[in-house]
Design a protein around this motif. Structure first.
Motif, short mmCIF file in Angstrom:
data_model
loop_
_atom_site.label_atom_id
_atom_site.label_comp_id
_atom_site.label_asym_id
_atom_site.label_seq_id
_atom_site.Cartn_x
_atom_site.Cartn_y
_atom_site.Cartn_z
N CYS A 89 15.19 8.90 2.67
CA CYS A 89 15.87 10.11 2.21
C CYS A 89 15.29 11.31 2.93
N HIS A 136 15.18 14.31 1.91
CA HIS A 136 14.55 15.32 1.05
C HIS A 136 13.07 15.05 0.81
N HIS A 137 12.69 13.77 0.76
CA HIS A 137 11.30 13.43 0.44
C HIS A 137 10.66 12.48 1.44
N CYS A 152 12.66 8.10 -4.39
CA CYS A 152 12.32 9.47 -4.83
C CYS A 152 12.76 9.71 -6.28
#
Ligand code: ZN
Length: 191
Positions: free
Chosen positions: A77, A79-80, A148
């Motif tokens: 991902c 985002h993380h 996440c």
């Protein structure tokens, strides 16, 4: 990919979290992480054709629908930088061209080997199949677990997130779309 730069950055992260990058267990970690990133982000900045040959074939007797179920995938991902992974099922209604079935997992690899999101994996795979085959319609369904969400944040474990996207006849014909979703759901329930 700049492996030396990744190594330096990983060493910096280890120091920043309070670790000692010189202790035995961590000495090789920056180099290992750099090699891992070059593998899991292998398709970053590449066109599909640079990763595999997506030769298509003309067919006289065209099948009504080509359905491929539960192709496993692993991605990260954006985002993380934590893994999300699961299975992808897809179908297409050919016009006059088909693609070798062994190429479809390669295409799944292509759209997942970069920092991404489940929604974009779904739409990119649909767009690539539309582009390569110019079919009468494409359906893509993705079921994924997101680390996440499981390791941090809401701590929902073992839950699948589902996304799907349709083009052509799958978008315009409700019965065809339902047939695809029914097959995917039935198959998924048996796993
Ligand atoms: Zn995330």
């Amino acid at each position: 990919m700049d492996l030396a730069r990744i190594e330096a950055a990983v060493r910096e992260i280890l120091l920043a979290v309070g670790e000692d990058p010189t202790r035995e267990g961590l000495q090789e970690t920056p180099a290992r992480v750099a090699r891992m990133y070059s593998e899991v982000f292998a398709s970053l900045g590449k066109q599909a054709e640079e990763v595999a040959n997506y030769k298509t074939f003309h067919v006289e007797e065209r099948p009504e629908m080509v359905l491929v179920q539960d192709i496993p995938f692993y991605s990260m991902c954006e985002h993380h930088l934590l893994p999300f992974f699961g299975v992808i099922s897809l179908a297409y209604v050919p016009n006059d061209r088909v693609i070798g079935l062994s190429k479809i997992p390669r295409l799944v690899d292509y759209v997942t080997k970069k920092p991404g999101m489940q929604e974009r994996v779904t739409t990119e795979l649909l767009a690539e199949l539309d582009r390569l085959l110019a079919p009468a319609g494409v359906a893509v369904s993705v079921a994924a677990r997101h680390m996440c969400m499981e390791m941090r944040g809401v701590h929902k474990t073992g839950q699948f997130t589902y996304t799907s996207k349709f083009s052509g006849q799958f978008a315009t014909q409700e019965a065809l779309r339902q047939e695809f979703l029914q097959q995917v759901r039935t198959h998924h329930d048996q796993l």
